[in-house]
Design a protein around this motif. Structure first.
Motif, short mmCIF file in Angstrom:
data_model
loop_
_atom_site.label_atom_id
_atom_site.label_comp_id
_atom_site.label_asym_id
_atom_site.label_seq_id
_atom_site.Cartn_x
_atom_site.Cartn_y
_atom_site.Cartn_z
N VAL A 5 0.81 -1.23 0.10
CA VAL A 5 0.02 -0.10 0.14
C VAL A 5 0.79 1.35 -0.10
CG1 VAL A 5 -1.99 -1.13 1.04
CG2 VAL A 5 -0.18 0.03 2.56
N ASP A 6 0.28 2.22 -0.45
CA ASP A 6 0.89 3.41 -0.67
C ASP A 6 1.05 4.47 0.62
OD1 ASP A 6 -1.55 4.56 -0.49
OD2 ASP A 6 -1.52 5.87 -2.22
N ILE A 82 -0.15 -10.55 4.11
CA ILE A 82 0.68 -9.65 4.73
C ILE A 82 0.44 -8.25 3.68
CG2 ILE A 82 3.02 -9.05 4.96
CD1 ILE A 82 3.42 -12.38 4.38
N THR A 83 0.14 -7.33 4.74
CA THR A 83 0.11 -6.02 4.21
C THR A 83 1.42 -5.22 4.54
OG1 THR A 83 -2.29 -5.89 4.56
CG2 THR A 83 -1.26 -3.49 4.25
N ASP A 87 6.30 2.69 4.34
CA ASP A 87 7.66 2.72 5.15
C ASP A 87 8.28 1.26 5.49
OD1 ASP A 87 5.62 1.47 7.04
OD2 ASP A 87 5.81 3.16 8.43
N GLY A 88 7.60 0.47 5.00
CA GLY A 88 8.14 -1.28 4.98
C GLY A 88 7.47 -1.98 6.10
N ASP A 89 6.71 -1.31 7.03
CA ASP A 89 6.02 -1.93 8.24
C ASP A 89 5.23 -2.72 7.65
OD1 ASP A 89 7.44 -0.86 10.23
OD2 ASP A 89 5.77 0.72 10.82
#
Length: 93
Positions: A5-6, A82-83, A87-89
């Motif tokens: 996601v953005d 997995i979302t 920011d890579g979280d």
């Protein structure tokens, strides 16, 4: 299933940039890495009995031995969504 996601996950809302399906998990990923690096690796957990089972095909294509894994028609892999935020979280469900 992986969804990118953005926005950071804390934003609460965003757009899907990309989605993908990948096989893995800690054990399967480690076994595939060992086999692809030339080592011997074998999976012994339950697998589906269909010849075209995607998980079985992925393990075999990676060079993982599956001859000793019991087969059962009702065996199914654990699936996760997995979302991955901008920011890579990650959030794994």
């Amino acid at each position: 299933d992986i969804v990118y996601v953005d926005q950071p996950l804390s934003a609460g809302k965003g757009k899907v940039l990309q989605s993908a399906r990948a096989f893995g998990g800690n054990v399967a990923t480690a076994l595939a890495a060992v086999a692809r690096l030339g080592g011997s690796a074998g999976f012994i957990g339950w697998l589906g009995s269909a010849v075209d089972d995607a998980v079985l095909c992925d393990l075999v294509a990676s060079g993982v031995e599956t001859a000793f894994a019991p087969r059962h028609a009702d065996a199914r892999p654990v699936r996760s969504r997995i979302t991955v935020g901008s920011d890579g979280d990650r959030f794994i469900a």
